[in-house]
Write a protein that holds these residues in place. Structure first.
Motif, short mmCIF file in Angstrom:
data_model
loop_
_atom_site.label_atom_id
_atom_site.label_comp_id
_atom_site.label_asym_id
_atom_site.label_seq_id
_atom_site.Cartn_x
_atom_site.Cartn_y
_atom_site.Cartn_z
N THR A 1 10.18 -7.24 -10.15
CA THR A 1 10.62 -6.53 -9.05
C THR A 1 9.35 -6.43 -8.28
N GLN A 2 9.19 -5.98 -7.02
CA GLN A 2 8.13 -5.75 -6.15
C GLN A 2 7.53 -4.54 -6.45
N GLU A 3 8.55 -3.53 -6.65
CA GLU A 3 8.22 -2.30 -7.00
C GLU A 3 7.13 -2.23 -8.22
N THR B 1 3.86 -3.84 -8.15
CA THR B 1 2.89 -3.14 -7.50
C THR B 1 2.03 -2.15 -8.40
N ILE C 1 -1.18 -2.71 -2.54
CA ILE C 1 -0.22 -2.91 -1.41
C ILE C 1 0.32 -4.31 -1.65
N THR D 1 9.15 -7.22 2.52
CA THR D 1 9.35 -5.70 1.87
C THR D 1 7.91 -5.38 1.70
N PHE D 2 7.68 -3.97 2.03
CA PHE D 2 6.49 -3.24 1.91
C PHE D 2 6.30 -2.49 0.79
N THR D 3 5.45 -2.59 -0.22
CA THR D 3 5.41 -1.52 -1.28
C THR D 3 3.87 -1.10 -1.35
N ALA D 4 3.65 0.12 -1.66
CA ALA D 4 2.25 0.54 -1.87
C ALA D 4 2.36 1.97 -2.88
N THR D 5 1.20 1.86 -3.84
CA THR D 5 1.07 2.62 -4.58
C THR D 5 -0.50 3.18 -4.70
N CYS E 1 12.17 -12.89 -8.75
CA CYS E 1 12.79 -11.65 -8.77
C CYS E 1 13.81 -11.89 -9.91
N ASP F 1 3.03 -7.10 0.40
CA ASP F 1 4.01 -7.39 1.47
C ASP F 1 4.48 -8.91 1.24
#
Length: 207
Positions: free
Chosen positions: A136-138, A141, A160, A180-184, A96, A162
């Motif tokens: 950052t995870q966002e 993604t 996605i 933490t879950f992110t998807a686009t 991070c 996770d």
């Protein structure tokens, strides 16, 4: 020793970044050791600055690679296949950008071909490229999705992630085991709730 000026790929302002010398990087690690109350001269720590800098070269090698080079050639002989291609459970570890603490997780990447497909290992290499940068995870993604969309030009892309953030489990609130879950979604996936639900079910995240 003079600082090496290196232009990292995809810098937002396009300006070259002055990379310090190896000696300067090792001195910075020694300073941190002193700051936490350690003695860099003791036997167990004498080589630590060199080891840390060498490890960082590997952990952050993604700054020296370009997505287009990693993805490489595409293939047009798909025998009429035009449904989703999904590579799931791609294990990754990144750091991070806020605390430089590890983030460990899995990526699931899907796309709808438009006459061309990639070698499946290329998708894992793309995830690894972006993981080997401060993240950052966002952002990661979106970066994976945009690079795949830009290079392959498929009809749709879904990415996605996770992941567990050790900055949450090791420090601060020390929340153990949370993820933490992110998807686009890009292209035809972006406005198709049914396709999004299908992808989530395929990766084991759907109801």
């Amino acid at each position: 020793m003079e600082a090496v000026v290196k232009k990292f790929p995809e810098k937002t302002d396009g300006a070259p970044v002055a990379r310090p010398s190896r000696a300067e990087a090792e001195a910075a690690v020694e300073t941190l050791l002193r700051w936490i109350g350690e003695d860099p001269a003791r036997e167990g720590l004498k080589e630590t600055p060199k080891r840390v800098v060498k490890a960082y070269e590997e952990l952050f090698a993604g700054y020296d690679e370009k997505p287009a080079d990693v993805l490489g050639r595409t293939f047009e002989e798909v025998a009429g296949y035009n449904d989703v291609v999904l590579v799931r459970d791609i294990k990754f570890h990144t750091h991070c950008e806020h605390h430089m603490v590890p983030v460990i997780g899995r990526a699931h990447v899907a796309y709808l071909p438009d006459g061309r497909v990639l070698g499946l290992s290329k998708i894992a290499r793309l995830v690894d490229l972006y993981a080997r940068r401060l993240q950052t995870q966002e952002a990661m993604t979106a970066q994976v999705a945009d690079a795949l969309d830009r290079t392959l030009k498929p009809r749709g892309v879904a990415v996605i992630l996770d992941a567990e953030h050790l900055c949450m489990s090791m420090r601060g609130i020390r929340s153990q085991g949370s993820s933490t879950f992110t998807a686009t979604y890009r292209g035809s996936f972006a406005d198709d709730a049914a396709q999004q639900d299908r992808i989530l079910r395929l990766v084991g995240c759907g109801g």
